[in-house]
Design an enzyme around this catalytic site. Structure first.
Site, PDB file in Angstrom:
ATOM      1  N   SER A   1      55.723  27.551  66.700  1.00  0.00           N
ATOM      2  CA  SER A   1      56.637  27.413  67.056  1.00  0.00           C
ATOM      3  C   SER A   1      57.888  26.604  66.791  1.00  0.00           C
ATOM      4  CB  SER A   1      56.037  25.712  67.061  1.00  0.00           C
ATOM      5  OG  SER A   1      56.843  25.145  68.401  1.00  0.00           O
TER       6      SER A   1
ATOM      7  N   TYR B   1      53.213  17.138  65.127  1.00  0.00           N
ATOM      8  CA  TYR B   1      53.090  18.949  65.761  1.00  0.00           C
ATOM      9  C   TYR B   1      54.038  19.215  65.037  1.00  0.00           C
ATOM     10  CZ  TYR B   1      53.119  22.511  69.359  1.00  0.00           C
ATOM     11  OH  TYR B   1      53.490  23.490  69.735  1.00  0.00           O
TER      12      TYR B   1
END
Ligand SMILES: NC(=O)c1ccc[n+]([C@@H]2O[C@H](COP(=O)([O-])OP(=O)(O)OC[C@H]3O[C@@H](n4cnc5c(N)ncnc54)[C@H](OP(=O)(O)O)[C@@H]3O)[C@@H](O)[C@H]2O)c1
Length: 246
Positions: free
Chosen positions: A140, A153
């Protein structure tokens, strides 16, 4: 559009019951690969297989909860040797650092990192023995930017990019390539629900002024998995509408 560039290849895509993973599974199949689809939700997994078949491809669903290390090992055994592994399954429960629970911290790392680590550990040796194979980790842009409520995350995705580089070095001499695709805001149910109202505003703030579609990430994954990317390994390909360029 169907091509034959992945004819006779066998691929495993984790988290292919929805979103990006489903789009990746369908596009790999359109390119000729036989695709093993996995996730916990069997009904949705079967739907992905149906989409693959509608596209003229071959797919199989194998149920697995990759938060469970025994399931990860069973999955590798059940699927067996693969030419392409796409480590895509992931969760993004957001929390500020002071409010982060230990359970949620462990879950993020178990699913986003540990599962990919031990799946790769189980499947890479056969690629090394055959002197070919491609692994694509879906990380990501969150690995490259700070966000106010995404510390765990973001760290899990930075870990995936670090593993991409380590595995590229570890397996490169055997002809096994390992790369990351780092998506920006992509219009999946999970992203829209988790980010909420901010999703549209965040997407508009990218240089391309919009969210990406799962199929746009799938194109990047299929490219890195194919021989067109034969001299690319250890790379992080951002597919983020230009977000990290700002
Ligand atoms: N959408 C975005 O904006 C965006 C941006 C950057 C990166 N990403 C990354 O892209 C990947 C896919 O995300 P998405 O947006 O497509 O979300 P999604 O539609 O919710 O897909 C997540 C997938 O992971 C699977 N999964 C989650 N927990 C699992 C578990 N315990 N065991 C097995 N499978 C599990 C889910 O399958 P089951 O629920 O069936 O188990 C599902 O297929 C993730 O790694 C995410 O971090 C997404």
């Amino acid at each position: 559009m169907s091509t034959n560039e992945l004819q006779d290849k066998k691929a495993l895509v984790t988290g292919a019951t929805s979103g990006i993973g489903r789009a990746v599974a369908v596009k790999l199949a359109e390119a000729g690969a036989t695709v093993y689809v996995t996730g916990r939700r069997a009904e949705l997994g079967k739907e992905t297989v149906e989409l693959i078949e509608q596209a003229g491809g071959t797919g199989h669903f194998v149920v697995a909860d990759v938060a469970n290390i025994d399931d990860v090992r069973k999955l590798a055994e059940e699927v067996g040797e693969v030419d392409i592994l796409v480590n895509n399954a992931g969760i993004f429960p957001f929390s500020s650092t002071p409010e982060q629970s230990l359970d949620s911290y462990e879950q993020v790392f178990d699913i986003n990192v540990r599962a990919s680590y031990f799946l790769t550990a189980a499947l890479a040796p056969a690629m090394v023995a055959r002197k070919k194979g491609a692994i694509v980790n879906v990380s990501s842009v969150a690995a490259q930017i700070g966000t106010p409520v995404g510390s765990v995350y973001n760290a899990s995705k930075a870990a995936m990019d670090a593993l991409t580089r380590s595995w590229a070095v570890e397996f490169g001499a055997a002809g096994v390539r390992v790369n990351s695709v780092a998506p920006g805001p992509i219009r999946t149910d999970m992203a829209v629900e988790t980010v909420g109202e901010m999703f549209e505003a965040f997407s508009r703030s990218t240089p391309l002024t919009r969210a990406g579609e799962p199929e746009e990430i799938a194109e990047a994954v299929v490219f890195l998995a194919s021989d067109k990317a034969s001299y690319i390994t250890g790379a992080v390909l951002t597919a983020d509408g230009g977000l990290v360029a700002t």
